[in-house]
Scaffold this motif. Structure first.
Motif: not given
Length: 347
Positions: A212-221, A226-233
């Motif tokens: 399965t894929l992993w991702a970060s997220w951009v959230i725009q209102d 907003l930015f949510f990194s999840g997990d990342s190097g």
């Protein structure tokens, strides 16, 4: 073998993706795998060389949240529930990131990393949830029991490719699930959500690594980003995300569970700050800390280090207590609450 493990062994990811080759997803830059002997050394350190200060000696302070408090909260509020679980109120709707409510980040509730604190609110007491945003399928981000309890009160589950397949195998109706590849976007209830790259890996058993894929997220209102990194190097993808979608009013970036042995998948605090700068962030909210013991560093080390280096560069860092409300229009720095739990040094 649990029913969850059995189902995952048959997981099939159907949507095509440029990141998926030979049945597995890959990072933009190859990850350096530790190999068998290095893995054994890491397991030995975790089993026999674990410092005592990776777990707080006193209970983590938690501000209890009540349902009416959430209903009365203004728009553009954030409540940190623990680890990488945030409850956002946007456009009158509630959103959850990586909801983990179980006592342990593990396939077993009798073994594995145990919570330092209870969630500020139970799932049963939450108001209806417009959407859940998931970053990847690791146990400290995708909680089987939480998903089972949330399914009936959540309208939308937004996931990276393949994670949605897992949810559907767990009983989430297919019409509630949207799966996105990196750089794909969707509109839900007035929000613009974009799955963006991260440098990590996935898997919930020995046989399903990177299925399965992993991702970060951009959230725009509208004007709020907003930015949510999840997990990342740390990787140069942060600069590209910042170029395309920054500046961000608030970045929620992982700052915890790091170690010199796994630099490709978790960031040191100095790298967290650099990622925030790459993203062109204004306020930084360090997450992925304060709830589970997942590394060898002292439990308070992520807070102390990120606050110290950010202050040196004039970057505002918000550190709310678990359950404390954060105003996304004007984030407060918060009290440095963890310092009250540290032993007083002998003079």
């Amino acid at each position: 073998m649990t029913s969850e493990t059995h189902e995952l062994s048959n997981l099939q990811v159907s949507p095509p993706s440029s990141q998926r080759r030979d049945g597995k997803f890959r990072n933009l830059h190859p990850r350096k795998k530790p190999g068998f002997w290095k893995t054994m050394q890491i397991l030995w350190r975790f089993s026999f060389e674990k410092p005592a200060d990776t777990v707080p000696a006193q209970p983590i302070p938690v501000q209890a949240i009540h349902r009416q408090q959430l209903l009365d909260a203004p728009d553009r509020s954030l409540f940190r529930l623990g680890h990488s679980t945030m409850l956002l109120k946007l456009r009158g709707d509630f959103w959850l990131t990586d909801p983990v409510f179980s006592d342990r980040a593990s396939p077993f509730q009798w073994l594995g990393p145990k919570r330092f604190h209870q969630p500020p609110i139970n799932i049963a007491d939450l108001p209806p949830i417009k959407g859940v945003i998931l970053s990847h399928d690791h146990y400290d981000h995708l909680d089987f029991n939480a998903i089972q309890q949330l399914t009936g009160k959540v309208e939308h589950f937004i996931t990276p490719l393949g994670v949605g397949d897992t949810l559907m195998k767990w009983g989430v109706p297919a019409e509630k699930v949207q799966q996105l590849d990196w750089w794909q976007s969707t509109q839900v209830a007035g929000l613009h959500l974009v799955a963006t790259p991260a440098q990590h890996f996935s898997g919930r058993s020995l046989s399903d690594g990177n299925r399965t894929l992993w991702a970060s997220w951009v959230i725009q209102d509208d004007d709020l980003r907003l930015f949510f990194s999840g997990d990342s190097g740390y990787f140069d993808g942060f600069k590209e995300i910042g170029r395309q979608y920054g500046p961000f009013d608030l970045t929620m970036i992982e700052t915890g569970a790091y170690d010199r042995e796994w630099p490709d998948v978790h960031m040191q605090p100095e790298q967290t700050l650099q990622a925030h700068l790459d993203l062109r962030g204004k306020h930084l909210l360090p997450v992925h800390n304060g709830t589970f013991d997942l590394a060898m560093h002292p439990w308070q080390d992520p807070f102390e280090r990120i606050v110290s280096i950010a202050e040196d560069q004039g970057v505002p860092v918000s550190t709310p207590q678990m359950g404390e409300m954060l105003n996304l229009n004007a984030p407060d720095l918060g009290k440095r609450w963890w310092r009250k739990l540290l032993p007083t040094p002998n003079v």
